[in-house]
Design a protein around this motif. Sequence first.
Motif, mmCIF file in Angstrom:
data_model
loop_
_atom_site.group_PDB
_atom_site.id
_atom_site.type_symbol
_atom_site.label_atom_id
_atom_site.label_comp_id
_atom_site.label_asym_id
_atom_site.label_seq_id
_atom_site.Cartn_x
_atom_site.Cartn_y
_atom_site.Cartn_z
ATOM 1 N N LEU A 225 -21.819 -26.744 50.540
ATOM 2 C CA LEU A 225 -21.246 -25.613 51.260
ATOM 3 C C LEU A 225 -20.764 -24.535 50.296
ATOM 4 O O LEU A 225 -20.095 -24.820 49.306
ATOM 5 C CB LEU A 225 -20.083 -26.106 52.122
ATOM 6 C CG LEU A 225 -19.620 -25.218 53.279
ATOM 7 C CD1 LEU A 225 -20.742 -25.038 54.297
ATOM 8 C CD2 LEU A 225 -18.397 -25.841 53.948
ATOM 9 N N SER A 234 -20.817 -24.775 58.025
ATOM 10 C CA SER A 234 -19.720 -25.742 57.919
ATOM 11 C C SER A 234 -19.997 -26.972 58.764
ATOM 12 O O SER A 234 -19.671 -28.098 58.368
ATOM 13 C CB SER A 234 -18.404 -25.084 58.362
ATOM 14 O OG SER A 234 -18.059 -24.019 57.502
ATOM 15 N N ALA A 237 -22.802 -29.048 57.006
ATOM 16 C CA ALA A 237 -22.295 -29.698 55.795
ATOM 17 C C ALA A 237 -21.495 -30.959 56.107
ATOM 18 O O ALA A 237 -21.287 -31.793 55.217
ATOM 19 C CB ALA A 237 -21.447 -28.728 54.992
ATOM 20 N N CYS A 289 -25.274 -21.082 50.796
ATOM 21 C CA CYS A 289 -25.161 -22.525 50.545
ATOM 22 C C CYS A 289 -26.279 -22.996 49.612
ATOM 23 O O CYS A 289 -27.240 -22.276 49.342
ATOM 24 C CB CYS A 289 -25.205 -23.290 51.855
ATOM 25 S SG CYS A 289 -23.790 -22.974 52.936
#
Length: 300
Positions: A225, A234, A237, A289
């Motif tokens: 992340l 988020s 992840a 990311c």
Amino acid sequence: MAKVRSQTDVWFEQPPITKQSGFDPFGEDLPSQGFSHAVDKVFRRMLKKLEGELVSLEEAGKAELLRQAKEIVKQATGTAFRAEIAAASRNWIAAGYVSGGELAMLKLRSLRGIDIERIEAAAEAVETALSKAVDRAVAKLSDGVGKTFNVHLRDMLGEGIQKGEPPRELAKRVREWAGKVGDPHRGTRARSMMIARTESRRAQVDAQVTSWKASEMVEGNEWLLSPNACEFCSMVAKSPPVPIGEPFRDARNNRKLKLGYTLIGTKGGRMKLNYETIYGPTLHPNCRCDLLPVPVKVGK
């Protein structure tokens, strides 16, 4: 219910002004100005031609005008336009794959217990796999941009036609949407920059997956992340590492993030995956990311 956005929606929105963290664990981004400029020139050339063809249309009823407008947009965003996008982007995407391939090998070398001689022996297989991946990435980008522009322009012109706007007003819509040359926030400039940044990053990350798979030394990927990550990244992840070559999963229900799936973020937002199945970042335009390799266990 929260509005459902798509992976490509952001291509047609004014990009938000965001604060970016200076922390990047695996190197600097590739320069994107040249990539952006090349794509922007193709966009403006196509839209200028489209504007002229709209002006030349004769007054007609709404149904006939809509039919003609759709046909013009179809031609404008068709094979020739997509070939120009492919030509403008190929070298820049290839540079992303070269950078990503080097990064993949650096990450492998940093892992404890990895045989350096095996990494060197895998170099030829990795190079062949990356060459094929560049072709796929260029084709996906040019086709995706063509389809997305087609839908957006049809919708924009259709709205004007339903309001009774004549051909000259429809052409004005296209001109105003594209923006004035010299305006850093104009339509095509903002979109070309976002595409350049996103596709360069996508190439870097896909190169890592491609390299690791070809090396036969990695069994999985872990989502890393970025700082200031969005709610959708988020959520992804939070899921465990996935086997190499398999899509990542929704941490809520363990379902694979395949094309067409609607992902719910950690804040309740909804995003439809309308561009591709998610084998790693980028999940959306401007995604920052990255991935970490999960090495094959000793003895396998």
